[in-house]
Design a protein around this motif. Structure first.
Motif, PDB file in Angstrom:
ATOM      1  N   ASN A  93       0.818  -1.211   0.000  1.00  0.00           N
ATOM      2  CA  ASN A  93       0.000   0.000   0.000  1.00  0.00           C
ATOM      3  C   ASN A  93       0.857   1.269   0.000  1.00  0.00           C
ATOM      4  N   ALA A  94       2.082   1.172   0.501  1.00  0.00           N
ATOM      5  CA  ALA A  94       3.026   2.292   0.503  1.00  0.00           C
ATOM      6  C   ALA A  94       4.420   1.711   0.288  1.00  0.00           C
ATOM      7  N   GLN A  95       5.285   2.481  -0.340  1.00  0.00           N
ATOM      8  CA  GLN A  95       6.615   1.966  -0.655  1.00  0.00           C
ATOM      9  C   GLN A  95       7.448   1.821   0.615  1.00  0.00           C
ATOM     10  N   VAL A  96       7.595   0.578   1.048  1.00  0.00           N
ATOM     11  CA  VAL A  96       8.357   0.268   2.258  1.00  0.00           C
ATOM     12  C   VAL A  96       9.483  -0.721   1.939  1.00  0.00           C
ATOM     13  N   LEU A  97       9.130  -1.815   1.288  1.00  0.00           N
ATOM     14  CA  LEU A  97      10.110  -2.861   0.993  1.00  0.00           C
ATOM     15  C   LEU A  97      10.469  -2.933  -0.488  1.00  0.00           C
ATOM     16  N   LEU A  98       9.503  -2.653  -1.343  1.00  0.00           N
ATOM     17  CA  LEU A  98       9.740  -2.737  -2.784  1.00  0.00           C
ATOM     18  C   LEU A  98      10.295  -1.414  -3.294  1.00  0.00           C
ATOM     19  N   VAL A  99      11.594  -1.374  -3.527  1.00  0.00           N
ATOM     20  CA  VAL A  99      12.270  -0.171  -3.997  1.00  0.00           C
ATOM     21  C   VAL A  99      12.654  -0.356  -5.458  1.00  0.00           C
ATOM     22  N   LYS A 100      12.196   0.579  -6.309  1.00  0.00           N
ATOM     23  CA  LYS A 100      12.482   0.548  -7.751  1.00  0.00           C
ATOM     24  C   LYS A 100      12.117  -0.808  -8.359  1.00  0.00           C
ATOM     25  N   ASN A 101      10.971  -1.345  -7.885  1.00  0.00           N
ATOM     26  CA  ASN A 101      10.435  -2.595  -8.424  1.00  0.00           C
ATOM     27  C   ASN A 101      11.413  -3.768  -8.309  1.00  0.00           C
ATOM     28  N   LYS A 102      12.363  -3.662  -7.378  1.00  0.00           N
ATOM     29  CA  LYS A 102      13.294  -4.764  -7.157  1.00  0.00           C
ATOM     30  C   LYS A 102      12.575  -5.883  -6.404  1.00  0.00           C
ATOM     31  N   PRO A 103      12.514  -7.089  -6.984  1.00  0.00           N
ATOM     32  CA  PRO A 103      11.754  -8.169  -6.342  1.00  0.00           C
ATOM     33  C   PRO A 103      12.396  -8.622  -5.035  1.00  0.00           C
ATOM     34  N   MET A 104      11.554  -9.007  -4.086  1.00  0.00           N
ATOM     35  CA  MET A 104      12.027  -9.563  -2.815  1.00  0.00           C
ATOM     36  C   MET A 104      11.384 -10.926  -2.646  1.00  0.00           C
ATOM     37  N   ASP A 105      12.204 -11.976  -2.520  1.00  0.00           N
ATOM     38  CA  ASP A 105      11.668 -13.312  -2.359  1.00  0.00           C
ATOM     39  C   ASP A 105      12.156 -13.921  -1.052  1.00  0.00           C
ATOM     40  N   PHE A 106      11.345 -14.848  -0.528  1.00  0.00           N
ATOM     41  CA  PHE A 106      11.620 -15.480   0.756  1.00  0.00           C
ATOM     42  C   PHE A 106      11.293 -16.965   0.646  1.00  0.00           C
ATOM     43  N   PRO A 107      12.015 -17.813   1.396  1.00  0.00           N
ATOM     44  CA  PRO A 107      11.690 -19.245   1.398  1.00  0.00           C
ATOM     45  C   PRO A 107      10.258 -19.470   1.870  1.00  0.00           C
ATOM     46  N   MET A 108       9.609 -20.484   1.319  1.00  0.00           N
ATOM     47  CA  MET A 108       8.214 -20.741   1.629  1.00  0.00           C
ATOM     48  C   MET A 108       7.976 -20.982   3.124  1.00  0.00           C
ATOM     49  N   GLY A 109       8.970 -21.406   3.844  1.00  0.00           N
ATOM     50  CA  GLY A 109       8.798 -21.649   5.275  1.00  0.00           C
ATOM     51  C   GLY A 109       9.120 -20.457   6.149  1.00  0.00           C
ATOM     52  N   SER A 110       9.315 -19.293   5.555  1.00  0.00           N
ATOM     53  CA  SER A 110       9.788 -18.138   6.303  1.00  0.00           C
ATOM     54  C   SER A 110       8.652 -17.265   6.827  1.00  0.00           C
ATOM     55  N   GLY A 111       8.661 -17.009   8.143  1.00  0.00           N
ATOM     56  CA  GLY A 111       7.763 -16.058   8.766  1.00  0.00           C
ATOM     57  C   GLY A 111       6.297 -16.465   8.812  1.00  0.00           C
ATOM     58  N   LEU A 112       5.469 -15.539   9.340  1.00  0.00           N
ATOM     59  CA  LEU A 112       4.032 -15.782   9.439  1.00  0.00           C
ATOM     60  C   LEU A 112       3.403 -15.893   8.052  1.00  0.00           C
TER      61      LEU A 112
END
Length: 232
Positions: A93-112
């Motif tokens: 909803n607001a630019q916090v993690l996605l900077v310049k459309n750079k993808p962020m991926d995480f392992p399927m078992g990571s976090g809530l």
């Protein structure tokens, strides 16, 4: 020492009842306003598809509306990759993690969020609940010091393809009405993606059928040409 007469006590009793009635009316009015705001937001959600054709723009407005309606400060959408080994942040909803459309991926078992992908069930947690001891994405990445969280799975073709996650850094009451609103909003997004998935499958099937027809026509043309040469 002053003692209340029977008449005084009756007046006090009626006054207390009057105050209690006002409190009930105020509470009912507050609940009615909240429910109306959820209803109004759902109407806006249903109209987003007509207003925005591009998926990225639609998703951004969808997440913003969820955040504004519920009071959660941050809202993002994560999707699983083709292999089902990782999930990727698709929008926020607001630019916090996605900077310049750079993808962020995480392992399927990571976090809530990863837990929601695996379990396929919605998760709602407030400040005093143990679930908040687990990172939203992974340790040191993403929203920190969270006091309230909601994670809702988005299933397409019987598989959890995405997760809507809302977080807040202050205590926030997650009422049954709010849960109902988020569930209906998620169902709307699920229907949208399910239709998109079906449309893509039909387009792939049409392309495959067209390719097969072209190969068959080409083979038929080659066969007829060879017959023609043999007749000469």
């Amino acid at each position: 020492q002053y003692s209340f007469s029977e008449k005084d006590q009756k007046i006090l009793y009626l006054f207390c009842e009057f105050l209690g009635g006002i409190q009930e009316q105020l509470t009912f009015a507050a609940v009615s306003r909240t429910v109306f705001s959820y209803y109004s937001a759902l109407q806006q959600l249903y109209n987003l598809r007509k207003r925005f054709n591009r998926w990225s723009i639609f998703l951004q407005h969808f997440l913003r509306l969820l955040s504004e309606t519920t009071g959660f400060s941050y809202c993002f959408f994560a999707v699983r990759d083709e292999n089902g080994e990782n999930y990727v942040l698709e929008g926020e909803n607001a630019q916090v993690l996605l900077v310049k459309n750079k993808p962020m991926d995480f392992p399927m078992g990571s976090g809530l969020v990863g837990w929601t992908f695996r379990d396929g069930s919605p998760l709602f947690a407030g400040a005093s609940e143990a679930a908040l001891s687990v990172p939203i994405l992974k340790k040191g990445v993403g929203p920190q010091n969270i006091q309230a969280v909601a994670c809702l799975p988005v299933s397409v073709n019987m598989i959890t393809r995405g997760v809507i996650c809302l977080t807040h850094d202050k205590p926030l009451t997650i009422s049954d009405d709010m849960k109902g609103f988020l569930t209906m909003a998620t169902e709307h997004l699920t229907l949208f993606l399910d239709n998109l998935y079906t449309k893509n499958k039909l387009q792939q099937a049409n392309r495959t059928l067209k390719a097969h027809e072209e190969m068959r026509n080409k083979a038929s043309a080659n066969y007829n040409l060879s017959r023609f040469k043999e007749s000469d």
